[in-house]
Scaffold this motif. Structure first.
Motif, short mmCIF file in Angstrom:
data_model
loop_
_atom_site.label_atom_id
_atom_site.label_comp_id
_atom_site.label_asym_id
_atom_site.label_seq_id
_atom_site.Cartn_x
_atom_site.Cartn_y
_atom_site.Cartn_z
N ARG A 102 -8.98 -9.16 -0.13
CA ARG A 102 -8.18 -8.33 -1.03
C ARG A 102 -6.91 -7.85 -0.31
O ARG A 102 -5.81 -7.89 -0.85
CB ARG A 102 -9.03 -7.13 -1.44
CG ARG A 102 -8.48 -6.31 -2.57
CD ARG A 102 -9.42 -5.19 -2.92
NE ARG A 102 -9.42 -4.17 -1.86
CZ ARG A 102 -9.84 -2.91 -2.04
NH1 ARG A 102 -10.36 -2.54 -3.21
NH2 ARG A 102 -9.80 -2.05 -1.05
N PHE A 103 -7.08 -7.45 0.94
CA PHE A 103 -5.93 -6.97 1.70
C PHE A 103 -4.90 -8.09 1.91
O PHE A 103 -3.71 -7.91 1.68
CB PHE A 103 -6.39 -6.42 3.07
CG PHE A 103 -5.24 -6.25 4.03
CD1 PHE A 103 -4.27 -5.27 3.82
CD2 PHE A 103 -5.10 -7.09 5.13
CE1 PHE A 103 -3.21 -5.12 4.70
CE2 PHE A 103 -4.03 -6.95 6.00
CZ PHE A 103 -3.08 -5.96 5.79
N LEU A 146 -2.98 -8.86 -1.23
CA LEU A 146 -1.97 -7.85 -1.56
C LEU A 146 -0.82 -7.88 -0.55
O LEU A 146 0.35 -7.74 -0.93
CB LEU A 146 -2.59 -6.45 -1.59
CG LEU A 146 -1.62 -5.33 -1.99
CD1 LEU A 146 -1.07 -5.55 -3.39
CD2 LEU A 146 -2.28 -3.96 -1.91
N LEU A 147 -1.18 -8.08 0.71
CA LEU A 147 -0.13 -8.17 1.73
C LEU A 147 0.83 -9.31 1.40
O LEU A 147 2.06 -9.16 1.48
CB LEU A 147 -0.76 -8.39 3.12
CG LEU A 147 0.25 -8.38 4.28
CD1 LEU A 147 0.86 -7.00 4.46
CD2 LEU A 147 -0.42 -8.84 5.57
N THR A 206 3.04 -8.22 -1.40
CA THR A 206 4.05 -7.25 -0.95
C THR A 206 5.13 -7.94 -0.13
O THR A 206 6.33 -7.71 -0.34
CB THR A 206 3.36 -6.16 -0.10
OG1 THR A 206 2.27 -5.64 -0.87
CG2 THR A 206 4.32 -5.04 0.23
N LEU A 211 3.73 -0.56 -3.71
CA LEU A 211 3.06 -1.76 -3.17
C LEU A 211 2.69 -1.56 -1.71
O LEU A 211 1.58 -1.89 -1.28
CB LEU A 211 4.00 -2.97 -3.29
CG LEU A 211 3.97 -3.74 -4.60
CD1 LEU A 211 5.05 -4.82 -4.57
CD2 LEU A 211 2.60 -4.36 -4.83
N LEU A 217 -0.18 0.92 -1.27
CA LEU A 217 -1.47 0.31 -1.62
C LEU A 217 -1.89 -0.70 -0.55
O LEU A 217 -3.06 -0.76 -0.16
CB LEU A 217 -1.35 -0.37 -2.98
CG LEU A 217 -2.68 -0.88 -3.57
CD1 LEU A 217 -3.67 0.29 -3.77
CD2 LEU A 217 -2.45 -1.61 -4.89
N THR A 218 -0.92 -1.44 -0.04
CA THR A 218 -1.25 -2.42 1.01
C THR A 218 -1.80 -1.69 2.23
O THR A 218 -2.79 -2.12 2.84
CB THR A 218 0.00 -3.23 1.40
OG1 THR A 218 0.59 -3.75 0.21
CG2 THR A 218 -0.36 -4.38 2.33
N ASN A 222 -3.30 1.12 2.25
CA ASN A 222 -4.64 1.59 1.87
C ASN A 222 -5.67 0.47 1.98
O ASN A 222 -6.75 0.66 2.53
CB ASN A 222 -4.58 2.15 0.45
CG ASN A 222 -5.97 2.52 -0.06
OD1 ASN A 222 -6.58 1.74 -0.78
ND2 ASN A 222 -6.47 3.68 0.36
#
Lengths: 807, 126
Positions: A5-6, A9-10, A13, B102, B105-106, B108
């Motif tokens: 998940r990280f 998202l990374l 971003t 973003l 949240l990243t 986190n």
């Protein structure tokens, strides 16, 4: 799961950040651009900050004081020449860094690096013209003159001191919009900027178009359309019988030696409207008894402006005027003793030679019966976002071969080499260095002896009471019509030799009490050398001379009035004839209105003049209509000049070229005049219907000053100003007086006035970005106060900055 | 709530400080770091970044713009086919907010990887 998940998202971003970092034309790299820390907001912030009172700079030798007056003109006071030019470089870069670099990138054919493939043809043209080759030659010449070499070094160091002090947030906003960064400044860039000017001023010619015209039309028609002197002779220097030197003889030339059609797409010419006015009135004609000099160069109107006003003061010099950001010294200006101004000298300083290669390798070409080895230069053109483009340019004895199989090719595999005066080493920077320091006519002459290109008409006046004009440049000595057409490149017979400097056209203190130039034919016809050019001015010069002849007890205000004079001599000479053609016709309502407006017009292109709008629209429709057959030819040609067109209309209305092919009737000039009149009446009726009843010429013309990148919100549009090309106030749509200066050489303290359509700051956030435009349009001027110490006139001082050497 | 406010304050401070070192994306590093250093729920972390960076960019752009009488922002707005400088202030704020959100949240999610599962009785888990 959490790791996955990280990472997901990374990735998202980082991708968002990445997409905001790149330029997706036309959107700038958005993240940086809008960030208040680094983006355009920082430029808005800069505009509100005044210069730091104290600055420590590496490389300075002594303290320098810069006084900014209320117009944001810097007055630089240095204790030695090194620091003076260092500070000029630094201070100019603070206001104009982006423009300085951009113009030199354009000169060097490097715009593709910044804007991508769309600039490739432009860049290749610049490279093939030999712009970098020319700049390198000039840099070598500059480096051989110690004083100017040191000045250029110091100037470049000053610019780099500024560049090196910048954080990305400090970069001018254009860098952020286009997404690139300034690079180190070099002495070569100074030379490139000088060649950028040379390209604008002395690349104008029509040799290949002439060759095509001679081939297509034959000699009698060619001579009728394009006579060498097609203007009434009111030359710059009128000295009949006064040319007492022994001219250097040349063998006769056979113009028919290489007459062929050149089918290549030719490279763009500088704007034919590039020109200027200058004049100086002797004390015998002025109210005060002091000589007064005026100068206004006409160029494309851009923001940031081409010019930047500076005063330069050291124990060795104290001069003020217009500078070119990117080059040290004052270019048009004055000191306590003298003043000078320049206009472009109209002269053919370009020749084309037909080259015969041995074979397709282009390794050798025919010269004097032998095969000569050619030189090949590989030009590396970096293109933003694409592979680097490598362009092989073949250099011959004459210069670079412009067109070949990969660049604007012709189907017949014909090759033409370019010889251009700007290729030669030149010392114009040294001339300005010396002119800045000149105290009298003798020193002005000495300074000009170094000047070779771009050829200029140097008007001069001194506090001692002298006025003078010198048409200075390095001019090829030509036999009759030699170089007017394509030349034979298989022989060295047409190699350039030059007119000796002292035989150039010049004079001092003429009896009429004034000197003037406005790009007209340079001399009376007894001058013993052959002269040809792309075109000569036929109207501004006569209007200026007529006015100066009839004026007496002249004041500064009178001459400011003359610089802003809107009288349309061309209309006075052509409109009565044009009107006589349509006067007796049956007219509809709109045509009757048009005719009445024209008949009631006083020939002034003033802001509110309606007749001017009708006349100019009529002419703008008529001229291309008359010469449509010339425009429609498949090869490049030029149209006859305005003056010659009007003459032909009156004297030869039945010329074969006026007949429109494909119609049963045989048209003549009158048919074109009537047709253009009808179209104009309709256009003007529509225009009037969509504009206020008070709208006149200025609104119709819509003069604008555009940003160098053509970004509309960074330019100024619909500027209320009169004039037009061929009028003393030569302001057309996007072209006109790019600097206006009037200098009264009062021996008790020179009084000078200047203005240009722009502002001192290149930052579009600054109130000094375009603050002079309205003043310029209104025909007003700012004081150019030549100070003698940094604290003179405290009420005139905006801020003062001290530059100190870093310990 | 207090933790959220602390997070928000840290986002603002670290975003600001990061700009001394990093290019324009320094604010993203700052926001991400802040939500790693002060752990909170995902939603809170997102909004701490969103409001922190968005607010920071808004205030800075607003102040600069007022001092400059909207001269440059109006020109830039017209480049973007908009009409007023205030729209550029808002675009700046929104873009900053999205980037901050973003990043928050990243940060986190990064911190979450080192947390025990929900059943853990970490005192920091709220």
């Amino acid at each position: 799961m959490k790791t996955f998940r990280f990472i997901l998202l990374l990735l998202v971003t980082v991708s968002v950040a990445y997409f905001l970092s790149i330029k997706i034309d036309p959107v700038p790299p958005l993240g940086n651009f809008v960030s208040p820390f680094t983006g355009f907001w920082q430029n808005a912030k800069q505009a509100q900050q005044s210069a730091a009172p104290e600055l420590n700079l590496d490389g300075l030798q002594d303290k320098v004081v810069v006084t900014y007056d209320k117009h944001h003109f810097p007055h630089i006071f240095a204790n030695n020449n090194h620091d003076l030019y260092y500070a000029q470089g630094y201070i100019t870069a603070v206001d104009r860094l982006w423009q300085m670099e951009f113009q030199t990138m354009a000169a060097a054919g490097r715009l593709s690096e910044i804007v991508g493939e769309k600039a490739l043809d432009y860049d290749r043209t610049a490279r093939r013209k030999g712009m970098v080759y020319a700049a390198e030659n000039t840099l070598k010449a500059l480096n051989a003159q110690k004083e100017i070499e040191e000045a250029v070094n110091a100037y470049s160091d000053g610019i780099n001191a500024y560049i090196n002090s910048l954080e990305p947030g400090d970069f001018p906003v254009e860098y952020k919009l286009l997404g690139y960064e300034p690079e180190q400044w070099t002495n070569l860039k100074v030379a490139l900027l000088l060649k950028y000017m040379a390209n604008d001023l002395c690349f104008g010619e029509r040799d290949l178009e002439n060759t095509n015209a001679l081939k297509l039309f034959g000699r009698p028609l060619f001579d009728q359309l394009y006579p060498d002197i097609d203007t009434p002779i009111d030359p710059i220097v009128n000295n009949p019988g006064g040319w007492t030197f022994e001219p250097v003889q040349k063998p006769n030339f056979d113009s028919a030696s290489v007459v062929e059609l050149i089918t290549n797409q030719l490279v763009p010419q500088p704007d034919p409207m590039n020109g200027s006015n200058n004049w100086a009135v002797s004390g015998s004609k002025t109210a005060s008894g002091n000589p007064i000099l005026c100068s206004d160069p006409h160029l494309g109107l851009n923001l940031p402006s081409l010019w930047y006003t500076v005063q330069l003061s050291s124990p060795d010099v104290n001069v003020m005027g217009a500078t070119l950001p990117g080059s040290p010294n004052v270019i048009i200006g004055f000191n306590d003793s003298i003043t000078w101004g320049v206009t472009n000298a109209q002269r053919d300083l370009v020749d084309w030679y037909k080259i015969t290669f041995e074979n397709d390798s282009h390794n050798a070409y025919k010269l004097n019966g032998e095969w000569m080895k050619s030189d090949k230069v590989i030009e590396e053109i970096k293109i933003r976002g694409e592979k680097t483009f490598y362009d092989t340019v073949v250099y011959t004895h004459f210069g670079p071969v412009m067109f070949d199989d990969s660049f604007h090719p012709s189907s017949e595999k014909k090759y033409y080499a370019l010889r251009w005066i700007a290729h030669d080493p030149s010392l114009e920077a040294y001339t300005f260095y010396k002119l800045n320091r000149a105290k009298n006519h003798k020193e002005y002459m000495e300074a000009l002896n170094y000047y070779s290109a771009p050829a200029q008409n140097f008007a001069f006046a001194s506090a001692q009471g002298d006025i003078a004009m010198r048409i200075q440049g390095k001019y090829p000595n030509k036999s009759f019509e030699e170089g007017k057409f394509l030349l034979d490149g298989s022989t060295t017979e047409h190699d350039w030799t030059f007119i000796p400097n002292e035989q150039n056209i010049m004079y001092k203190n003429p009896e009429r009490g004034f000197i003037s130039s406005a790009n007209q034919y340079p001399s009376d016809t007894t001058y013993p050398y052959y002269i040809t050019a792309r075109s000569y001015e036929a109207y501004r010069n006569r209007r200026i001379n007529n006015r100066l002849r009839e004026m007496d007890s002249v004041t500064v205000a009178d001459l400011m009035g003359l610089q802003n004079d809107n009288f349309n001599l061309k209309a006075q000479e052509s409109l009565p004839f044009l009107v006589s053609v349509v006067d007796t016709m049956k007219l509809n309502e709109f045509e009757q209105i048009a005719l009445n407006e024209l008949k009631n017009w006083d020939y002034y292109n003033n802001i509110d003049s309606k007749g001017a709008a009708y006349y100019e629209d009529w002419w703008d429709l008529l001229y291309p209509s008359l010469w449509k057959r010339i425009d429609d030819e498949k090869v490049s040609l030029v149209k006859p000049t305005t003056f010659n067109t009007i003459r032909l209309l009156k004297e030869h209305p039945d010329m074969e070229l006026f007949d429109v092919p494909g119609t049963p009737e045989k048209e003549n000039a009158y048919d074109h005049i009537v047709l253009a009149f009808r179209q104009m009446s309709e256009q003007m009726a529509n225009w009037r219907a969509s504009h206020a009843a008070s709208a006149g010429w200025a609104e119709y013309k819509g003069t604008y000053v555009k940003h160098l990148l053509r970004l509309e919100p960074f330019g100024r549009y619909d500027i209320p100003i009169g004039g037009n090309h061929n009028i003393v106030n030569a302001t057309s749509e996007n072209h006109g007086p790019s600097w206006r200066m009037v200098v009264d050489l009062n021996p008790n303290g020179v009084k000078a006035y200047g203005v240009y359509p722009g502002g001192q700051s290149g930052n579009p956030a600054s109130s000094y970005y375009d603050d002079m435009i309205d003043v310029w349009a209104a025909g007003k001027y700012f004081d150019l106060s030549l100070m003698h110490e940094p604290n003179e006139n405290p009420e005139n001082i905006l801020i003062q900055q001290t530059l100190t050497p870093n310990e | 709530m207090i933790r959220f406010i602390l997070q928000l304050i840290l986002v603002v401070i670290l975003s600001y400080v990061s700009q001394w070192i990093f290019p324009w994306w320094g604010v993203m590093v700052g926001a991400g770091l802040a939500t790693i250093l002060i752990y909170n729920k995902g939603v809170s972390s997102f909004f701490a970044g969103f409001l922190g960076v968005g607010g920071l960019w808004f205030v800075m752009a607003y102040l600069i713009n007022s001092a400059n009488d909207s001269v440059l922002s109006t020109r830039v707005a017209e480049l973007f086919k908009l009409s007023s400088g205030m729209q550029m202030v808002l675009i700046t704020a929104v873009l900053g907010a999205i980037l901050g959100g973003l990043s928050g949240l990243t940060g986190n999610y990064f911190a979450e990887m080192f947390k025990k599962t929900k059943k853990s009785n970490s005192p920091y888990h709220s």
